[in-house]
Design a protein around this motif. Sequence first.
Motif, PDB file in Angstrom:
ATOM      1  N   LYS A  29       5.731  10.623  -6.040  1.00  0.00           N
ATOM      2  CA  LYS A  29       5.440   9.363  -5.354  1.00  0.00           C
ATOM      3  C   LYS A  29       4.976   8.352  -6.398  1.00  0.00           C
ATOM      4  O   LYS A  29       3.996   8.583  -7.109  1.00  0.00           O
ATOM      5  N   VAL A  30       5.691   7.239  -6.506  1.00  0.00           N
ATOM      6  CA  VAL A  30       5.376   6.238  -7.522  1.00  0.00           C
ATOM      7  C   VAL A  30       5.552   4.843  -6.935  1.00  0.00           C
ATOM      8  O   VAL A  30       6.198   4.658  -5.900  1.00  0.00           O
ATOM      9  N   ASN A  31       4.989   3.863  -7.626  1.00  0.00           N
ATOM     10  CA  ASN A  31       5.110   2.461  -7.225  1.00  0.00           C
ATOM     11  C   ASN A  31       6.026   1.728  -8.183  1.00  0.00           C
ATOM     12  O   ASN A  31       5.987   1.970  -9.399  1.00  0.00           O
ATOM     13  N   GLY A  75       0.788  -1.226   0.000  1.00  0.00           N
ATOM     14  CA  GLY A  75       0.000   0.000   0.000  1.00  0.00           C
ATOM     15  C   GLY A  75       0.819   1.276   0.000  1.00  0.00           C
ATOM     16  O   GLY A  75       0.272   2.364  -0.178  1.00  0.00           O
ATOM     17  N   ALA A  76       2.133   1.177   0.195  1.00  0.00           N
ATOM     18  CA  ALA A  76       2.984   2.370   0.232  1.00  0.00           C
ATOM     19  C   ALA A  76       3.582   2.612  -1.149  1.00  0.00           C
ATOM     20  O   ALA A  76       3.407   1.824  -2.077  1.00  0.00           O
ATOM     21  N   SER A  77       4.300   3.719  -1.289  1.00  0.00           N
ATOM     22  CA  SER A  77       4.950   4.047  -2.552  1.00  0.00           C
ATOM     23  C   SER A  77       6.312   4.656  -2.266  1.00  0.00           C
ATOM     24  O   SER A  77       6.631   4.984  -1.121  1.00  0.00           O
ATOM     25  N   ASN A  78       7.111   4.785  -3.307  1.00  0.00           N
ATOM     26  CA  ASN A  78       8.458   5.347  -3.175  1.00  0.00           C
ATOM     27  C   ASN A  78       8.491   6.777  -3.693  1.00  0.00           C
ATOM     28  O   ASN A  78       7.669   7.175  -4.514  1.00  0.00           O
ATOM     29  N   THR A  79       9.472   7.530  -3.209  1.00  0.00           N
ATOM     30  CA  THR A  79       9.669   8.909  -3.675  1.00  0.00           C
ATOM     31  C   THR A  79      10.888   8.955  -4.584  1.00  0.00           C
ATOM     32  O   THR A  79      11.975   8.528  -4.205  1.00  0.00           O
ATOM     33  N   ILE A  80      10.667   9.442  -5.797  1.00  0.00           N
ATOM     34  CA  ILE A  80      11.750   9.614  -6.759  1.00  0.00           C
ATOM     35  C   ILE A  80      11.819  11.088  -7.124  1.00  0.00           C
ATOM     36  O   ILE A  80      10.787  11.734  -7.323  1.00  0.00           O
ATOM     37  N   SER A  81      13.024  11.607  -7.201  1.00  0.00           N
ATOM     38  CA  SER A  81      13.152  13.029  -7.529  1.00  0.00           C
ATOM     39  C   SER A  81      14.365  13.264  -8.413  1.00  0.00           C
ATOM     40  O   SER A  81      15.354  12.521  -8.377  1.00  0.00           O
TER      41      SER A  81
END
Length: 803
Positions: A128-130, A115-121
């Motif tokens: 916030k993406v999966n 249910g969580a997602s990762n942060t990419i920058s």
Amino acid sequence: MRSVPVKSGSNMFFSYIRTAWRSLRRHKAFSIINVFGLTLGLTCSLLILLWVCDERSVDRWHTHSKQLWQVYERNYFDGKVGAGYATQGLLADELKRVVPEIQYSTGLERASGPGASNTISAGDKPGKVNGSFAGADFFRMFSFPLLEGSAGTALDRPGVIAVSHTLAVRFFGSPSAAIGRSLLFDNKENLMVSAVFEDIPANSSLQVAFLRSWTDFIRENPWANNWGNADPSTYLLLRPNADAAKVEAQIKDFLYRYEAKNPSSRDELALQPWADKYLHSTFRNGYIDGGRIEYVRIFTVVAVLILLIACINFMNLATAQAARRAREIGVRKVVGASRLSLAGQFIGEAFLLSFLSLAGAILLSSLLLPVFNDLTGKQLSLPVSRPLFWVALSGLLILTGFIAGSYPAFFLSSLDPVKMLKGGLKFSWKDVLARQGLVIFQFSLTILLIVGMIVIYRQLDYIQKTNIGYDRENLVYIPIEGELAKNYALFKEQARDLPGVLSVSRMRNTPTVIEHHTGSIGWPGKDPNSSFPIADEIVGYDLVKTLRLQLKEGRDFSRDYPTDSVGFLLNETAVGKMGLKDPIGHTLFWGNRQGKVIGVLKDFHFSSMHTPIDPLIVRLDENFSWGTILVRIGRGRTKEALEGLERLAKRQNPQFPFTYRFSDEEFNKLYKSEQLVSRLAGYFAFLGIFISCLGLFGLATFAIAQRTKEIGIRKVLGASVPGISFLLANNFLKIVVLAMLAAFPIAWLVMSKWLDGFVYRIRIEWWMFAVAGVTTLGVALLTVSYQSIRAALANPIRSLRTD
């Protein structure tokens, strides 16, 4: 002698259509009812079949679909057989190395918790993406087209990331500009973009925005190097000439190359076609047995049955018109019309009505599709550009026209013209029984849908209201990311002082779903032949308080006891499985860790109620770098608590947007399919009873037309309006009662089988059938009452003057 010109086939066809059109215009009310009923039936069937076709297309479009297989593990222990898709982190590479029939292999594991997602920058562009970790062979196996990069090198080394077209454009402007550029992942490591893949289509069960190297997964998760731990998925691409059954036999005992055999338990590897996994993902006694395919089959049958109900309406309404069209048919037969030409006329009317209904269904479906997509979570559209769609619609038109028009055509064309011209149109008991049987069939299906709707609703209500062992209301999940990983202690201390916040803790996963299992648990006195997987979890202080768990004995982790850092909590099921009669203070071994049991938790549900509660072991660690912060909020203070948490998170973790999830919403996601079925069953039940009542209306009209003189005679002899109304309505209510007797046993069998998919379930009770029966009777009574009262109020002189 003058010869009669013979019409060509095409002229005759258009003649039928013109005659049919004139007939429909003369009988507008019946025509509108027929078109409306058929349109509703066709619309419902069309929408359902679009959904069914989409479900059946998921994951079947890969180029190597027939060679793609997923590995699952079958476990024999304690006299039972279980199975699941969780496998070992090292399994994919080892299978490829050892088994020559395997061309490619890959592991797959989410890059964030459930249910969580990762942060990419990239620079000042966070998102916030999966995504997932995947092996080096991933793009060689699955048909996700690469816009940039090579399938063989996209994930073959550490420190790289493959991103979707959307992400590449978002961060770098174009796919080509993304290659070789750096992305900051979860604010802690820089990854180089090695490939850009096309956005994954909606009919794929695997939905990711990025993929990371499997080498990084093994490095960041040391537990994955242990053959006793299972969580990732494993996929294989067999060589074109490989025999899957032989490969499955080869890998059956593969795990015992790396683990010692246990006489009291056994672990086996098995294979499932990847294209089948989406629809067939439920296990029973260690083998694949159903899944979403059950709902696909149910709704396929529902689509056909609703269309049948609509066609039956046409039959009943067409034969109900026979009394009104008796003289017309008689005159046509007297002047030389053959039975075949009359049948052609009525078939022509049926096809014309079907064509109008199909056109209306296409229009209505296009209008309802946005609502239907919201309901089902799909992205469906009418495939009007595909020739196959129009071929299918043409077949549906022919089938509907033939089914709806065949019985009225051959029935009406067979009537005696002399009796029809004399106004003495009578029907045999066989004809009456056939039409009543059709209505009984209609209402049986409707009652079945109503009972199904009630049972599904009650089961979902039971799931919502049953005590699952922890309080999911007013519980918030906040992902641990960025600076929160190292500043958790400070965040917790300051969060507890916020208005509306009652307590704070943390977990590696969430209480909604704990997926990771281990076989590396030991204890003094353990039977060396005993082995079974145990769900394992890592938590922080105040877990019991925050989740409002119940302790059967012992206590929660506490800062007052330094040795709790090597302590364990067990649930009741684990204590029973281990055979610990006095668990508190008992020594346990978890891999290289040794500690004592400090508390026993009462069992709580940490997965779907489709499955029993697994044994669970919990240890303390407040320093792991990812997971979920659990925040207990006071009742009625959600808004102010979330506002305070957002301000706090922005101060301590400014590089990451503040995100949160509610525990009750995550819990409901476990039953998304059942909730969809519940809603659709309700709509279908309403639609079924509405269309069935149209058929009952037709039958009432037909029967009352047959008894016109009888009603007139009864009124002349002094019968009252209520008495005649009851007499007429009573016969139709008997039909509904017979439908109940036919539907109730079938409904009980079907819904009992559906409930068997839940370990924790309701009982089917008598009142569910009573509600369905009373509802159907009430609606049927309202339907026939209008015609009955109208007939009872009619002037008897007019009815007796027909001869």
